[in-house]
Design a protein around this motif. Structure first.
Motif, mmCIF file in Angstrom:
data_model
loop_
_atom_site.group_PDB
_atom_site.id
_atom_site.type_symbol
_atom_site.label_atom_id
_atom_site.label_comp_id
_atom_site.label_asym_id
_atom_site.label_seq_id
_atom_site.Cartn_x
_atom_site.Cartn_y
_atom_site.Cartn_z
ATOM 1 N N GLY A 25 0.826 -1.076 0.056
ATOM 2 C CA GLY A 25 0.061 0.148 0.052
ATOM 3 C C GLY A 25 0.792 1.052 -0.105
ATOM 4 N N LEU A 29 0.352 1.051 -3.809
ATOM 5 C CA LEU A 29 -1.001 2.008 -4.138
ATOM 6 C C LEU A 29 -0.973 3.368 -4.058
ATOM 7 C CD1 LEU A 29 -4.034 2.082 -4.124
ATOM 8 C CD2 LEU A 29 -4.193 1.474 -1.617
ATOM 9 N N ASN A 30 0.056 3.754 -2.984
ATOM 10 C CA ASN A 30 0.333 5.408 -2.818
ATOM 11 C C ASN A 30 0.924 5.809 -3.841
ATOM 12 O OD1 ASN A 30 -1.354 5.061 -0.482
ATOM 13 N ND2 ASN A 30 0.281 5.533 0.944
ATOM 14 N N ALA A 33 -1.198 5.981 -7.104
ATOM 15 C CA ALA A 33 -2.101 7.207 -6.837
ATOM 16 C C ALA A 33 -1.611 8.582 -6.957
ATOM 17 C CB ALA A 33 -2.853 6.945 -5.582
ATOM 18 N N LEU A 45 -8.018 7.948 -4.698
ATOM 19 C CA LEU A 45 -7.705 6.678 -5.236
ATOM 20 C C LEU A 45 -7.142 5.842 -4.181
ATOM 21 C CD1 LEU A 45 -6.509 7.336 -8.983
ATOM 22 C CD2 LEU A 45 -8.808 5.936 -8.210
ATOM 23 N N SER A 46 -6.400 6.424 -3.594
ATOM 24 C CA SER A 46 -5.558 5.942 -2.594
ATOM 25 C C SER A 46 -6.495 5.443 -1.207
ATOM 26 C CB SER A 46 -4.253 6.873 -1.883
ATOM 27 O OG SER A 46 -3.701 6.359 -0.875
ATOM 28 N N ARG A 48 -9.553 4.898 -1.406
ATOM 29 C CA ARG A 48 -10.748 3.851 -2.044
ATOM 30 C C ARG A 48 -9.709 2.385 -1.855
ATOM 31 N NH1 ARG A 48 -13.382 7.592 -1.540
ATOM 32 N NH2 ARG A 48 -15.210 8.130 -2.833
ATOM 33 N N GLY A 49 -8.418 2.429 -2.328
ATOM 34 C CA GLY A 49 -7.945 0.959 -2.289
ATOM 35 C C GLY A 49 -7.498 0.718 -0.752
ATOM 36 N N TRP A 50 -7.289 1.570 0.064
ATOM 37 C CA TRP A 50 -7.065 1.247 1.548
ATOM 38 C C TRP A 50 -8.547 0.710 2.114
ATOM 39 C CZ3 TRP A 50 -2.717 0.066 3.464
ATOM 40 C CH2 TRP A 50 -1.472 0.584 3.164
ATOM 41 N N LYS A 52 -10.531 -0.631 0.514
ATOM 42 C CA LYS A 52 -10.905 -2.099 -0.072
ATOM 43 C C LYS A 52 -10.102 -3.249 0.815
ATOM 44 C CE LYS A 52 -12.613 -1.015 -4.530
ATOM 45 N NZ LYS A 52 -13.635 -1.682 -4.489
ATOM 46 N N TRP A 53 -8.665 -2.711 1.321
ATOM 47 C CA TRP A 53 -8.298 -3.483 1.854
ATOM 48 C C TRP A 53 -8.313 -3.688 3.521
ATOM 49 C CZ3 TRP A 53 -4.930 -7.487 1.764
ATOM 50 C CH2 TRP A 53 -3.949 -7.541 2.775
ATOM 51 N N ASP A 114 -9.838 10.996 2.968
ATOM 52 C CA ASP A 114 -10.900 10.800 1.977
ATOM 53 C C ASP A 114 -11.929 11.780 1.765
ATOM 54 O OD1 ASP A 114 -12.072 9.270 0.063
ATOM 55 O OD2 ASP A 114 -13.662 8.530 1.479
#
Length: 179
Positions: A25, A29-30, A33, A45-46, A48-50, A52-53, A114
């Motif tokens: 991440g 991910l970061n 993003a 985006l970052s 949203r990814g976190w 989901k994790w 967010d």
């Protein structure tokens, strides 16, 4: 061996998920993003990814703690009698809980980022000039936590390996010899 195999496997796999997920991440991910063209999308985006994790991470933590309890139960006599095992168990528990707290706090900061995503940013943890103090403060803390969390996870893995080494017959014998 069979009494601890499942619990030890779960213990190690969940610690690996914590370590690998947090490191990927922070880097993947970061990092990805931060390349978004729209500054508002960088944090969105970052985040949203976190998000989901987060359920996977939560399940890994819960399962890790259950496995820890099973291992401790199976080794309660050794914890009580072998030199250094009780102290190392307390120490490993403290590191695990501190890492879990840091991870939970990072999640709370991530939610804050967010909510403020429309302000835009240079990256997931890099504030944009002119961003609100709230967004800048949250991102600066996340910048530190994104590296602290995998460090905690790695520390837990190393301490787990140390516990495994303490169970070698010669180490058990040496720890029990003077009692």
């Amino acid at each position: 061996m069979a009494g601890n195999l499942l619990a030890r496997s779960i213990h190690d796999l969940t610690a690996a998920a914590w370590f690998g997920g947090s490191l990927m991440g922070a880097i993947g991910l970061n990092g990805a993003a931060a390349e978004a063209k729209d500054p508002a999308e960088r944090t969105r985006l970052s985040s949203r990814g976190w998000m989901k994790w987060a359920p996977v991470q939560t399940a890994a933590f819960a399962t890790h703690l259950i496995a820890d309890l099973a291992i401790a139960w199976e080794n309660k006599e050794r914890i009580a009698k072998q030199d250094g095992v009780a102290a190392d168990t307390v120490y490993k528990t403290a590191v695990t809980l501190a890492g879990a707290a840091a991870t939970l706090y990072a999640g709370a900061l991530g939610k804050k980022v967010d909510k403020l995503a429309d302000e835009g940013a240079e990256g997931a943890t890099e504030p944009r000039s002119g961003a609100s103090d709230k967004l800048q403060a949250a991102q600066k803390q996340l910048k530190v936590l994104q590296w602290a969390i995998p460090a905690f996870a790695a520390w837990v893995i190393v301490l787990g390996a140390k516990h495994g080494e303490m169970q070698r017959p010669k180490n058990v014998f040496m720890g029990l010899r003077d009692r």
